[in-house]
Design an enzyme around this catalytic site. Structure first.
Site, PDB file in Angstrom:
ATOM      1  N   LYS A 182       2.195  -3.539   8.744  1.00 39.37           N
ATOM      2  CA  LYS A 182       3.280  -2.158   8.513  1.00 39.37           C
ATOM      3  C   LYS A 182       4.867  -2.900   9.647  1.00 39.37           C
ATOM      4  O   LYS A 182       4.833  -3.789   9.831  1.00 39.37           O
ATOM      5  CB  LYS A 182       3.299  -1.050   9.526  1.00 39.37           C
ATOM      6  CG  LYS A 182       4.629   0.088   9.426  1.00 39.37           C
ATOM      7  CD  LYS A 182       4.114   1.363   9.871  1.00 39.37           C
ATOM      8  CE  LYS A 182       4.264   1.199  11.691  1.00 39.37           C
ATOM      9  NZ  LYS A 182       4.387   2.432  12.390  1.00 39.37           N
ATOM     10  N   LEU A 200       0.724  -1.195  -0.255  1.00 41.40           N
ATOM     11  CA  LEU A 200       0.537   0.207   0.318  1.00 41.40           C
ATOM     12  C   LEU A 200       0.429   1.485  -0.296  1.00 41.40           C
ATOM     13  O   LEU A 200       0.707   2.625  -0.905  1.00 41.40           O
ATOM     14  CB  LEU A 200      -1.388   0.133   1.256  1.00 41.40           C
ATOM     15  CG  LEU A 200      -2.176  -0.918   1.660  1.00 41.40           C
ATOM     16  CD1 LEU A 200      -2.792  -1.193   3.299  1.00 41.40           C
ATOM     17  CD2 LEU A 200      -2.800  -0.834   0.350  1.00 41.40           C
ATOM     18  N   GLY A 208       9.136   6.080   5.713  1.00 40.08           N
ATOM     19  CA  GLY A 208      10.588   6.421   5.416  1.00 40.08           C
ATOM     20  C   GLY A 208      11.431   4.648   4.865  1.00 40.08           C
ATOM     21  O   GLY A 208      10.711   5.047   3.586  1.00 40.08           O
ATOM     22  N   PHE A 229      12.857   2.687   5.886  1.00 39.50           N
ATOM     23  CA  PHE A 229      12.834   1.086   6.711  1.00 39.50           C
ATOM     24  C   PHE A 229      11.735   0.450   6.349  1.00 39.50           C
ATOM     25  O   PHE A 229      11.655  -0.816   7.130  1.00 39.50           O
ATOM     26  CB  PHE A 229      14.013   1.436   7.256  1.00 39.50           C
ATOM     27  CG  PHE A 229      15.185   1.663   7.824  1.00 39.50           C
ATOM     28  CD1 PHE A 229      16.208   0.870   6.902  1.00 39.50           C
ATOM     29  CD2 PHE A 229      15.158   2.701   8.590  1.00 39.50           C
ATOM     30  CE1 PHE A 229      17.341   1.694   6.857  1.00 39.50           C
ATOM     31  CE2 PHE A 229      16.483   3.943   8.166  1.00 39.50           C
ATOM     32  CZ  PHE A 229      17.542   2.568   7.503  1.00 39.50           C
ATOM     33  N   ASP A 256       2.882  13.923  17.416  1.00 42.82           N
ATOM     34  CA  ASP A 256       3.026  13.696  15.232  1.00 42.82           C
ATOM     35  C   ASP A 256       2.284  13.423  14.857  1.00 42.82           C
ATOM     36  O   ASP A 256       1.843  12.555  14.262  1.00 42.82           O
ATOM     37  CB  ASP A 256       4.077  12.484  15.342  1.00 42.82           C
ATOM     38  CG  ASP A 256       4.714  12.690  13.620  1.00 42.82           C
ATOM     39  OD1 ASP A 256       4.938  13.843  13.921  1.00 42.82           O
ATOM     40  OD2 ASP A 256       4.782  11.550  12.913  1.00 42.82           O
TER      41      ASP A 256
END
Length: 236
Positions: A55, A31, A35, A37, A145
């Site tokens: 993830k 999807l 970042g 990694f 964040d």
């Protein structure tokens, strides 16, 4: 789906591609990327056929504690406007965080594609994410964040908050000094290298997000496209 942590040694070194299984899940398609990694995949639970988001983050010496922190915080957050945590699956090289698949797309992407939201739509999104933040703050957790990229729509077009990699408890540490977050969403005290309260910086991020939703631009972006602000964040 039961919350759990799985160590799946037999899958430690496989090439992670659509069609492979990891724990009780099979990958359907990639999807997004996270970042340098990380990658996000659409997966399916092999017994229940429930779609999930997976993830995958490559483990390094620098990020392993961050990953454990994200898992420990996210698994305890249960709220209608927070993306549900299902499992964490750890292999030798990678960590897989399995969550609810919201399916409605990233709010930021819709804003970029379609322009400013109507006030009623922006108000709905704002109030739902604010409700999620209120729940987190009442449990002494700051997100740290807050940005449109960390908000998604579910299949019912409700907004949900995700990505708790930078989240921290402020119960015993009311003031933070580390500089984290996305530059265009940060309050001035972080740029001034002052101590800041994470839950208050969350509210600032919500204000920036609301402005972006109704104006389709950042309030402090300016003609330099925000490069000055970004340079402040990079320069120590």
């Amino acid at each position: 789906m039961e919350q759990n942590t799985i160590t799946d040694n037999k899958n430690s070194d496989i090439l992670f591609l659509p069609g492979y299984t990891i724990g009780p899940f099979q990958l359907l398609k990639k999807l997004n990327e996270v970042g340098k990694f990380g990658e996000i995949y659409l997966g399916i639970h092999l017994e229940t056929n429930e779609k999930v988001a997976i993830k995958k983050i490559a483990k390094t010496e620098n990020n392993i504690e961050v990953l454990y922190n994200e898992i420990n915080i996210h698994r305890n957050l249960v709220h209608p406007y927070i993306c549900k945590f299902h499992y964490a699956i750890e292999t030798h090289y990678d960590m897989f965080i399995v969550t609810e698949y919201c399916g409605g797309g990233q709010i930021y992407n819709e804003l970029v594609e379609n322009g400013a939201f109507e006030e009623a739509k922006a108000c709905k999104i704002f109030s739902q994410i604010l409700s999620a933040l209120e729940y987190m703050h009442n449990n002494y957790i700051s997100h740290r964040d807050i940005k449109l990229e960390n908000m998604v729509f579910d299949k019912y077009n409700d907004a949900k908050l995700l990505d708790f990699g930078l989240s921290k408890s402020f119960k015993d540490t009311p003031v933070f000094y580390d500089r984290v977050g996305s530059p265009l969403y940060l309050p001035a005290e972080i740029y001034r290298k002052e101590g800041y309260k994470g839950h208050i910086s969350d509210i600032w991020g919500m204000g920036i997000s609301l402005y972006c939703m109704v104006c389709a631009q950042f309030p402090f972006d300016g003609s330099d496209n925000g490069q000055f602000i970004k340079s402040l964040f990079k320069n120590e």
